[in-house]
Design a protein around this motif. Structure first.
Motif: not given
Ligand SMILES: *Cc1c(COP(=O)(O)O)cnc(C)c1O
Length: 400
Positions: A103-104, A135, A189, A222, A225, A251
């Protein structure tokens, strides 16, 4: 005895406050530890194990792929990349994909895309709007974009070029960027995960899309998740009927095989040219097969509708059992991405739930997070509630 020996790791860096449990194997939405104790998986390896464990359609495909080719590097065409990109483009309504492993890394690519977008417009010091409680990862750039000060302590200086705003407040965003010609992108997100299961409102997402169009900013979402079917749509922002310009994924995309991707629409799809970005492992044949098979199985087995229905069932049951308790602030989230916010820190519940045979996590100190595999059955959802509700009630009673 065995438990303590098997579950200690003296030579592994001490980066997690781990529970004294070591996992052995899994089946469906269940895991077994090395001592044979069974756990219902309400965490899915942190929203990763989309298809649960040992899925009968996924495992043979991955076994076949391992025997055929695991890695060959990006000096050559990897047919699996085109296959998975074709799927992601169709599902997202966007146009091109870059593959990485986490993810990063997907978020790093997004940040680089935003900066390149700025430089091509003659903006020398591009700035990106980011959010409180966000995050985005643990590298220096993604940590700089992250909104949790605790995670940054000891790692400064952070990267410049980020403007932080509160969620769901279009006026605050306008004010924070007023007269600033260096803004190139808004990065967020759809539902904040680590920040405590905090959804962006549909009307805010629509306002934001309009503002990004008006100001020629990239809308970068993002979905690491909240994406990949977890909320009942392929990507959580699709509930607002919008399409982003850049969308990092990871993820759940490979059902447990490490994979990341950044999907780009027309405004960002051609910014990277040979030499601008790369990765050794990204886009390897094994990870691509995991992504292609995950999507194929999700479609075949109707897992979007399933996640939506079982998620609604689980949320209603949690609401019924816990929603009215003093000490429970809110039950929120969508599909199989749910949070129960208490009025006090509740990290202790992670261990107590595991002792009772349920895996979950506590995020943002006081939010119980449930992000189970999307194959979770309604009966298993009921079992989650049957284990969790008494634990929460006891916890609230003793801490009151
Ligand atoms: C987990 C997560 C990341 C980081 O992913 P890694 O694979 O751990 O690098 C980034 N953004 C969001 C929204 C996440 O939930």
């Amino acid at each position: 005895m065995t438990a303590l020996i098997e579950a200690s790791s003296p030579h592994v860096m001490n980066t997690y406050g781990r529970l004294p449990i070591a996992m052995s194997h899994g089946q469906g939405a269940w895991l077994w530890d090395v001592n044979g104790r069974k756990y219902l998986d309400g965490l899915g390896g942190i929203a990763v194990n989309t298809l649960g464990h040992n899925h009968p359609k996924l495992v043979p495909a991955l076994q076949e792929q391992v025997a055929r080719l695991i890695h060959c590097c990006n000096y050559y065409h990897v047919p699996g990349q085109e296959a998975l990109a074709t799927e992601l483009v169709a599902l997202s309504g966007m146009s091109n994909v870059f593959f990485c492993c986490t993810g990063l890394e997907a978020n790093e690519a997004a940040i680089k895309l935003a900066r390149k977008f700025g430089h091509e417009k003659g903006i020398e010091r591009p700035e990106i709007v980011v959010y409180e409680k966000a995050f985005h990862g643990r590298s220096i750039a993604t940590l700089s974009a992250t909104g949790n000060e605790k995670l940054k302590q000891g790692f400064g200086p952070m990267l410049e070029g980020f403007i932080r705003v509160p969620a769901n407040d279009i006026e605050a965003l306008k004010k924070a960027t007023e007269g600033n010609p260096n803004v190139v992108a808004v990065f967020f997100e759809t539902i904040q995960g680590e920040g405590g299961i905090n959804p962006m409102r549909v009307d805010y997402l629509k306002q934001l899309r309009a503002l990004c169009d008006e100001r020629d900013w990239l809308m970068m979402i993002d979905e690491v998740q909240c994406g990949m079917g977890r909320t009942g749509k392929w990507f959580a922002h699709q509930w607002a009927g919008i399409v982003p310009d850049v969308m990092p994924l990871a993820k759940g995309l490979g059902s447990g095989v490490p994979i990341g991707a950044v999907v780009a629409g027309p405004k960002a799809a051609a910014l990277f040219q040979p030499g601008n970005h790369g990765t050794t492992f990204g886009g390897n044949p094994l990870a691509m097969r995991a992504g292609v098979e995950t999507i194929r199985i999700m479609k075949e087995d109707g897992l979007l509708a399933h996640a939506e229905q079982v998620g609604a069932h689980l949320k209603a049951a949690l609401q019924r059992e816990l929603g009215a308790l003093p000490g429970v602030k809110e039950v929120r989230g969508q599909g199989l991405m749910l949070g129960i916010e208490l009025d006090r820190p509740c990290g202790a519940l992670t261990g107590r739930a595991a002792e009772a045979g349920l895996l979950l996590s506590v995020t943002a100190d006081s939010v119980i997070r449930l992000v189970p595999p999307l194959i979770l059955s309604a009966d298993e959802a009921d079992q989650i509630v049957a284990i969790l509700a008494p634990l929460v009630k006891t916890f609230l009673a003793e801490a009151a």
